[in-house]
Design a protein around this motif. Structure first.
Motif, PDB file in Angstrom:
ATOM      1  N   GLN A  36       0.833  -1.211   0.000  1.00  0.00           N
ATOM      2  CA  GLN A  36       0.000   0.000   0.000  1.00  0.00           C
ATOM      3  C   GLN A  36       0.862   1.252   0.000  1.00  0.00           C
ATOM      4  O   GLN A  36       0.556   2.228  -0.694  1.00  0.00           O
ATOM      5  CB  GLN A  36      -0.941   0.009   1.216  1.00  0.00           C
ATOM      6  CG  GLN A  36      -2.029  -1.030   1.149  1.00  0.00           C
ATOM      7  CD  GLN A  36      -3.086  -0.736   0.093  1.00  0.00           C
ATOM      8  OE1 GLN A  36      -2.925   0.085  -0.805  1.00  0.00           O
ATOM      9  NE2 GLN A  36      -4.192  -1.439   0.180  1.00  0.00           N
ATOM     10  N   GLY A  40       0.833   4.060  -2.882  1.00  0.00           N
ATOM     11  CA  GLY A  40       0.609   5.466  -2.545  1.00  0.00           C
ATOM     12  C   GLY A  40       1.723   6.357  -3.078  1.00  0.00           C
ATOM     13  O   GLY A  40       1.470   7.440  -3.614  1.00  0.00           O
ATOM     14  N   ARG A  43       1.325   6.705  -6.791  1.00  0.00           N
ATOM     15  CA  ARG A  43       0.246   7.644  -7.114  1.00  0.00           C
ATOM     16  C   ARG A  43       0.766   9.090  -7.062  1.00  0.00           C
ATOM     17  O   ARG A  43       0.506   9.886  -7.965  1.00  0.00           O
ATOM     18  CB  ARG A  43      -0.920   7.471  -6.143  1.00  0.00           C
ATOM     19  CG  ARG A  43      -2.122   8.330  -6.476  1.00  0.00           C
ATOM     20  CD  ARG A  43      -3.278   8.156  -5.481  1.00  0.00           C
ATOM     21  NE  ARG A  43      -3.757   6.780  -5.452  1.00  0.00           N
ATOM     22  CZ  ARG A  43      -3.533   5.908  -4.455  1.00  0.00           C
ATOM     23  NH1 ARG A  43      -2.841   6.271  -3.389  1.00  0.00           N
ATOM     24  NH2 ARG A  43      -4.006   4.680  -4.518  1.00  0.00           N
ATOM     25  N   GLN A  47       1.152  11.679 -10.241  1.00  0.00           N
ATOM     26  CA  GLN A  47       0.536  13.004 -10.262  1.00  0.00           C
ATOM     27  C   GLN A  47       1.568  14.104 -10.484  1.00  0.00           C
ATOM     28  O   GLN A  47       1.267  15.115 -11.101  1.00  0.00           O
ATOM     29  CB  GLN A  47      -0.237  13.241  -8.963  1.00  0.00           C
ATOM     30  CG  GLN A  47      -1.459  12.361  -8.847  1.00  0.00           C
ATOM     31  CD  GLN A  47      -2.059  12.336  -7.443  1.00  0.00           C
ATOM     32  OE1 GLN A  47      -1.448  12.778  -6.478  1.00  0.00           O
ATOM     33  NE2 GLN A  47      -3.271  11.802  -7.347  1.00  0.00           N
ATOM     34  N   VAL A 105      -4.212   6.221 -12.848  1.00  0.00           N
ATOM     35  CA  VAL A 105      -4.398   6.242 -11.398  1.00  0.00           C
ATOM     36  C   VAL A 105      -5.585   5.370 -10.976  1.00  0.00           C
ATOM     37  O   VAL A 105      -5.588   4.825  -9.873  1.00  0.00           O
ATOM     38  CB  VAL A 105      -4.528   7.697 -10.883  1.00  0.00           C
ATOM     39  CG1 VAL A 105      -5.874   8.294 -11.225  1.00  0.00           C
ATOM     40  CG2 VAL A 105      -4.265   7.768  -9.402  1.00  0.00           C
ATOM     41  N   ASN A 106      -6.565   5.186 -11.852  1.00  0.00           N
ATOM     42  CA  ASN A 106      -7.716   4.342 -11.524  1.00  0.00           C
ATOM     43  C   ASN A 106      -7.296   2.889 -11.311  1.00  0.00           C
ATOM     44  O   ASN A 106      -7.826   2.213 -10.430  1.00  0.00           O
ATOM     45  CB  ASN A 106      -8.798   4.438 -12.603  1.00  0.00           C
ATOM     46  CG  ASN A 106      -9.449   5.804 -12.621  1.00  0.00           C
ATOM     47  OD1 ASN A 106      -9.616   6.449 -11.588  1.00  0.00           O
ATOM     48  ND2 ASN A 106      -9.797   6.262 -13.813  1.00  0.00           N
ATOM     49  N   LEU A 108      -4.297   1.964 -10.344  1.00  0.00           N
ATOM     50  CA  LEU A 108      -3.581   1.973  -9.059  1.00  0.00           C
ATOM     51  C   LEU A 108      -4.581   1.888  -7.912  1.00  0.00           C
ATOM     52  O   LEU A 108      -4.378   1.121  -6.959  1.00  0.00           O
ATOM     53  CB  LEU A 108      -2.773   3.261  -8.894  1.00  0.00           C
ATOM     54  CG  LEU A 108      -1.396   3.361  -9.501  1.00  0.00           C
ATOM     55  CD1 LEU A 108      -0.781   4.709  -9.150  1.00  0.00           C
ATOM     56  CD2 LEU A 108      -0.505   2.239  -9.062  1.00  0.00           C
ATOM     57  N   ASP A 109      -5.642   2.678  -7.993  1.00  0.00           N
ATOM     58  CA  ASP A 109      -6.644   2.696  -6.936  1.00  0.00           C
ATOM     59  C   ASP A 109      -7.353   1.351  -6.806  1.00  0.00           C
ATOM     60  O   ASP A 109      -7.634   0.900  -5.687  1.00  0.00           O
ATOM     61  CB  ASP A 109      -7.667   3.806  -7.176  1.00  0.00           C
ATOM     62  CG  ASP A 109      -7.082   5.198  -6.975  1.00  0.00           C
ATOM     63  OD1 ASP A 109      -6.008   5.314  -6.329  1.00  0.00           O
ATOM     64  OD2 ASP A 109      -7.692   6.162  -7.475  1.00  0.00           O
ATOM     65  N   ALA A 112      -4.975  -1.017  -5.100  1.00  0.00           N
ATOM     66  CA  ALA A 112      -4.899  -0.662  -3.676  1.00  0.00           C
ATOM     67  C   ALA A 112      -6.154  -1.120  -2.937  1.00  0.00           C
ATOM     68  O   ALA A 112      -6.068  -1.634  -1.814  1.00  0.00           O
ATOM     69  CB  ALA A 112      -4.700   0.835  -3.515  1.00  0.00           C
ATOM     70  N   SER A 113      -7.303  -0.958  -3.557  1.00  0.00           N
ATOM     71  CA  SER A 113      -8.564  -1.350  -2.933  1.00  0.00           C
ATOM     72  C   SER A 113      -8.625  -2.863  -2.720  1.00  0.00           C
ATOM     73  O   SER A 113      -9.033  -3.336  -1.651  1.00  0.00           O
ATOM     74  CB  SER A 113      -9.737  -0.892  -3.799  1.00  0.00           C
ATOM     75  OG  SER A 113     -10.954  -1.340  -3.263  1.00  0.00           O
ATOM     76  N   ASP A 116      -6.313  -3.748   0.017  1.00  0.00           N
ATOM     77  CA  ASP A 116      -6.857  -3.282   1.288  1.00  0.00           C
ATOM     78  C   ASP A 116      -7.914  -4.247   1.810  1.00  0.00           C
ATOM     79  O   ASP A 116      -7.955  -4.547   3.010  1.00  0.00           O
ATOM     80  CB  ASP A 116      -7.441  -1.881   1.134  1.00  0.00           C
ATOM     81  CG  ASP A 116      -7.895  -1.310   2.468  1.00  0.00           C
ATOM     82  OD1 ASP A 116      -7.072  -1.294   3.415  1.00  0.00           O
ATOM     83  OD2 ASP A 116      -9.055  -0.890   2.567  1.00  0.00           O
TER      84      ASP A 116
END
Length: 137
Positions: A36, A40, A43, A47, A105-106, A108-109, A112-113, A116
């Motif tokens: 994670q 992060g 990400r 950006q 980034v989507n 990546l998210d 991560a989700s 998690d």
């Protein structure tokens, strides 16, 4: 040595000490936390447009997923659960590769989700009598 280098050295010693004293369950949780953190970081680098640092962070996350989480699975004792986790970790690694290639980034998210959700399950197991027998799943 400047203060930033000193802080980095201090952090590495802290992590090494935590790993040395951790039980198998704690090590798995630490792998989820490390993945994670790497995602992060990726990400943020994505950006900021720092492609090199983004690639390094995503590579670190993939390494943790493939050579940490997936490698820790015990397919003999874990059976179907271990097989399902293998497939999920493969999917997460593919998401991370695609996120890197497309600066997405989507993806990546999503990675991560998913991590998690699984990591939360491991954290909840900590207080379960089954935790010690599943640590090698």
């Amino acid at each position: 040595m400047n203060s930033r280098q000193g802080a980095g050295a201090y952090a590495r010693v802290g992590v090494e000490s935590a790993v040395m004293s951790a039980d198998p369950h704690q090590l798995i949780v630490m792998l989820f936390d490390g993945a994670q953190a790497a995602i992060g970081s990726a990400r943020l680098h994505m950006q900021d447009g720092n492609r090199s640092a983004k690639g390094l962070a995503i590579s670190k996350a993939i390494d943790i997923v493939n050579n940490g989480l997936a490698a820790a699975l015990d397919h003999e004792r874990g059976g179907e659960i271990a097989e399902n986790l293998t497939q999920l970790y493969d999917y997460v690694a593919r998401l991370l590769v695609q996120a890197n290639l497309r600066d997405d980034v989507n993806q990546l998210d999503l990675a991560a989700s998913l991590l998690d959700n699984i990591g939360s399950g491991w954290r909840e197991l900590r207080h379960s009598p089954a935790a010690s027998s599943l640590a090698g799943v």
